[in-house]
Design a protein around this motif. Structure first.
Motif, PDB file in Angstrom:
ATOM      1  N   ALA A   1       0.809  -1.219   0.000  1.00 25.76           N
ATOM      2  CA  ALA A   1       0.000   0.000   0.000  1.00 25.76           C
ATOM      3  C   ALA A   1       0.848   1.277   0.000  1.00 25.76           C
ATOM      4  N   ILE A   2       1.804   1.365  -0.941  1.00 23.36           N
ATOM      5  CA  ILE A   2       2.532   2.626  -1.079  1.00 23.36           C
ATOM      6  C   ILE A   2       1.608   3.700  -1.645  1.00 23.36           C
ATOM      7  N   TRP A   3       0.511   3.259  -2.228  1.00 19.50           N
ATOM      8  CA  TRP A   3      -0.601   4.126  -2.633  1.00 19.50           C
ATOM      9  C   TRP A   3      -1.856   3.289  -2.482  1.00 19.50           C
ATOM     10  N   THR A   4      -2.923   3.893  -1.967  1.00 21.53           N
ATOM     11  CA  THR A   4      -4.172   3.150  -1.796  1.00 21.53           C
ATOM     12  C   THR A   4      -5.368   4.090  -1.835  1.00 21.53           C
ATOM     13  N   ILE A   5      -6.490   3.551  -2.277  1.00 21.61           N
ATOM     14  CA  ILE A   5      -7.756   4.282  -2.265  1.00 21.61           C
ATOM     15  C   ILE A   5      -8.874   3.255  -2.085  1.00 21.61           C
ATOM     16  N   SER A   6      -9.907   3.623  -1.340  1.00 24.59           N
ATOM     17  CA  SER A   6     -10.984   2.670  -1.030  1.00 24.59           C
ATOM     18  C   SER A   6     -12.350   3.292  -1.246  1.00 24.59           C
ATOM     19  N   GLY A   7     -13.311   2.424  -1.528  1.00 26.52           N
ATOM     20  CA  GLY A   7     -14.704   2.840  -1.648  1.00 26.52           C
ATOM     21  C   GLY A   7     -15.027   3.447  -3.003  1.00 26.52           C
ATOM     22  N   GLN A   8     -16.288   3.761  -3.157  1.00 30.95           N
ATOM     23  CA  GLN A   8     -16.760   4.343  -4.408  1.00 30.95           C
ATOM     24  C   GLN A   8     -16.114   5.712  -4.625  1.00 30.95           C
ATOM     25  N   GLN A   9     -15.480   5.890  -5.780  1.00 38.85           N
ATOM     26  CA  GLN A   9     -14.815   7.151  -6.121  1.00 38.85           C
ATOM     27  C   GLN A   9     -15.502   7.876  -7.278  1.00 38.85           C
ATOM     28  N   HIS A  10     -16.378   7.196  -7.963  1.00 40.20           N
ATOM     29  CA  HIS A  10     -17.095   7.767  -9.098  1.00 40.20           C
ATOM     30  C   HIS A  10     -18.593   7.612  -8.841  1.00 40.20           C
ATOM     31  N   THR A  11     -19.404   8.414  -9.500  1.00 38.96           N
ATOM     32  CA  THR A  11     -20.846   8.414  -9.224  1.00 38.96           C
ATOM     33  C   THR A  11     -21.686   7.763 -10.307  1.00 38.96           C
ATOM     34  N   ALA A  12     -21.056   7.361 -11.412  1.00 38.62           N
ATOM     35  CA  ALA A  12     -21.798   6.731 -12.502  1.00 38.62           C
ATOM     36  C   ALA A  12     -20.839   5.935 -13.387  1.00 38.62           C
ATOM     37  N   THR A  13     -21.391   5.019 -14.159  1.00 40.37           N
ATOM     38  CA  THR A  13     -20.580   4.253 -15.101  1.00 40.37           C
ATOM     39  C   THR A  13     -19.989   5.156 -16.178  1.00 40.37           C
ATOM     40  N   THR A  14     -20.631   6.282 -16.427  1.00 41.38           N
ATOM     41  CA  THR A  14     -20.186   7.198 -17.470  1.00 41.38           C
ATOM     42  C   THR A  14     -19.145   8.206 -16.993  1.00 41.38           C
ATOM     43  N   ASP A  15     -18.841   8.237 -15.700  1.00 37.82           N
ATOM     44  CA  ASP A  15     -17.816   9.165 -15.195  1.00 37.82           C
ATOM     45  C   ASP A  15     -16.469   8.855 -15.831  1.00 37.82           C
ATOM     46  N   ALA A  16     -15.687   9.911 -16.056  1.00 40.30           N
ATOM     47  CA  ALA A  16     -14.337   9.740 -16.582  1.00 40.30           C
ATOM     48  C   ALA A  16     -13.464   9.018 -15.556  1.00 40.30           C
ATOM     49  N   PHE A  17     -12.530   8.238 -16.038  1.00 38.93           N
ATOM     50  CA  PHE A  17     -11.526   7.616 -15.176  1.00 38.93           C
ATOM     51  C   PHE A  17     -10.718   8.725 -14.499  1.00 38.93           C
ATOM     52  N   THR A  18     -10.106   8.415 -13.364  1.00 40.01           N
ATOM     53  CA  THR A  18      -9.231   9.335 -12.641  1.00 40.01           C
ATOM     54  C   THR A  18      -7.793   8.869 -12.826  1.00 40.01           C
ATOM     55  N   GLN A  19      -6.887   9.817 -13.096  1.00 40.42           N
ATOM     56  CA  GLN A  19      -5.478   9.458 -13.257  1.00 40.42           C
ATOM     57  C   GLN A  19      -4.729   9.686 -11.956  1.00 40.42           C
ATOM     58  N   VAL A  20      -3.807   8.769 -11.643  1.00 38.06           N
ATOM     59  CA  VAL A  20      -2.969   8.878 -10.455  1.00 38.06           C
ATOM     60  C   VAL A  20      -1.504   8.769 -10.875  1.00 38.06           C
ATOM     61  N   PHE A  21      -0.636   9.538 -10.207  1.00 43.16           N
ATOM     62  CA  PHE A  21       0.810   9.483 -10.409  1.00 43.16           C
ATOM     63  C   PHE A  21       1.439   9.069  -9.088  1.00 43.16           C
ATOM     64  N   ILE A  22       2.265   8.021  -9.110  1.00 43.63           N
ATOM     65  CA  ILE A  22       2.873   7.501  -7.888  1.00 43.63           C
ATOM     66  C   ILE A  22       4.392   7.570  -8.030  1.00 43.63           C
ATOM     67  N   ASP A  23       5.005   8.343  -7.164  1.00 45.66           N
ATOM     68  CA  ASP A  23       6.458   8.499  -7.162  1.00 45.66           C
ATOM     69  C   ASP A  23       7.082   7.244  -6.557  1.00 45.66           C
ATOM     70  N   ILE A  24       7.887   6.552  -7.345  1.00 44.43           N
ATOM     71  CA  ILE A  24       8.576   5.358  -6.834  1.00 44.43           C
ATOM     72  C   ILE A  24      10.086   5.573  -6.846  1.00 44.43           C
ATOM     73  N   SER A  25      10.490   6.837  -6.733  1.00 43.15           N
ATOM     74  CA  SER A  25      11.916   7.172  -6.801  1.00 43.15           C
ATOM     75  C   SER A  25      12.714   6.647  -5.617  1.00 43.15           C
ATOM     76  N   THR A  26      12.051   6.275  -4.533  1.00 42.58           N
ATOM     77  CA  THR A  26      12.777   5.734  -3.378  1.00 42.58           C
ATOM     78  C   THR A  26      13.250   4.305  -3.624  1.00 42.58           C
ATOM     79  N   TYR A  27      12.785   3.686  -4.708  1.00 46.65           N
ATOM     80  CA  TYR A  27      13.181   2.313  -5.022  1.00 46.65           C
ATOM     81  C   TYR A  27      14.271   2.334  -6.084  1.00 46.65           C
ATOM     82  N   SER A  28      15.438   1.807  -5.730  1.00 48.94           N
ATOM     83  CA  SER A  28      16.558   1.777  -6.671  1.00 48.94           C
ATOM     84  C   SER A  28      17.133   0.373  -6.808  1.00 48.94           C
TER      85      SER A  28
END
Length: 188
Positions: free
Chosen positions: A119-146
């Protein structure tokens, strides 16, 4: 499979093809698999009605109907092949759609070379209100992993409902990208 270097290459998964060179849709340490679909998911009142862009018309999703991930705690894991992250820093991005009363959790885990950081990134539950809602974009910084054997996994977990199962909890993802992070530009 060997370790893939992603120093100057971005890896993209848009589910348009049925081969997935950088991701495993059928990981062995989960209860269900990510499915590939176009159009609406199989259940009413949940999931998206199409992919994020409308361009290739495909996406990956966790189906929460009976005989799939119907019970609380059922999971589907999308796991990357090992990546050599020792030569740069990277950002993981993707689009997600989480519509339905029984929507569970979407998370990203990272292999640090010896264990999974969950869970370096997590989200729970309903995030959209309809099947027609646009997708949401997420950016996750993984620069700590080398580490030279970095793996990422995108895990969807079903929430179920009070009756023991929940069919309105489909979770969809699309256009997964792993690309170098540009932190600065030096002018001479």
């Amino acid at each position: 499979t060997g370790i893939i270097s992603v120093v100057a290459v971005e890896t993209i998964e848009d589910f348009a093809d049925t081969s997935y060179p950088y991701w495993n849709l059928t990981a062995s340490n989960d209860t269900d698999d990510w499915l590939r679909s176009s159009g609406a998911t199989n259940s009413a009142n949940t999931g998206p009605n199409d992919d994020h862009s409308g361009g290739d018309s495909f996406y990956g999703y966790l189906e929460t109907s009976k005989d799939f991930a119907f019970t609380a705690g059922d999971t589907a894991i999308l796991e990357s092949v090992p990546l050599d992250a020792s030569q740069g820093t990277f950002t993981l991005s993707f689009y997600y759609h989480m519509f339905g009363a029984d929507t569970g959790t979407l998370q990203v885990d990272a292999w640090n070379g010896s264990t999974w950081d969950e869970a370096i990134w997590t989200i729970s539950g309903q995030q959209h209100t309809a099947t027609t809602d646009a997708f949401t974009q997420v950016f996750i910084d993984i620069s700590t992993y080398s580490n030279t054997d970095l793996q990422l996994r995108i895990k969807a977990t079903a929430a179920g409902n009070l009756g023991g199962g929940g069919h309105t909890g489909d979770i969809a993802i699309d256009d997964i990208k792993l690309e170098p992070t540009i932190s600065r530009i030096i002018w001479n």
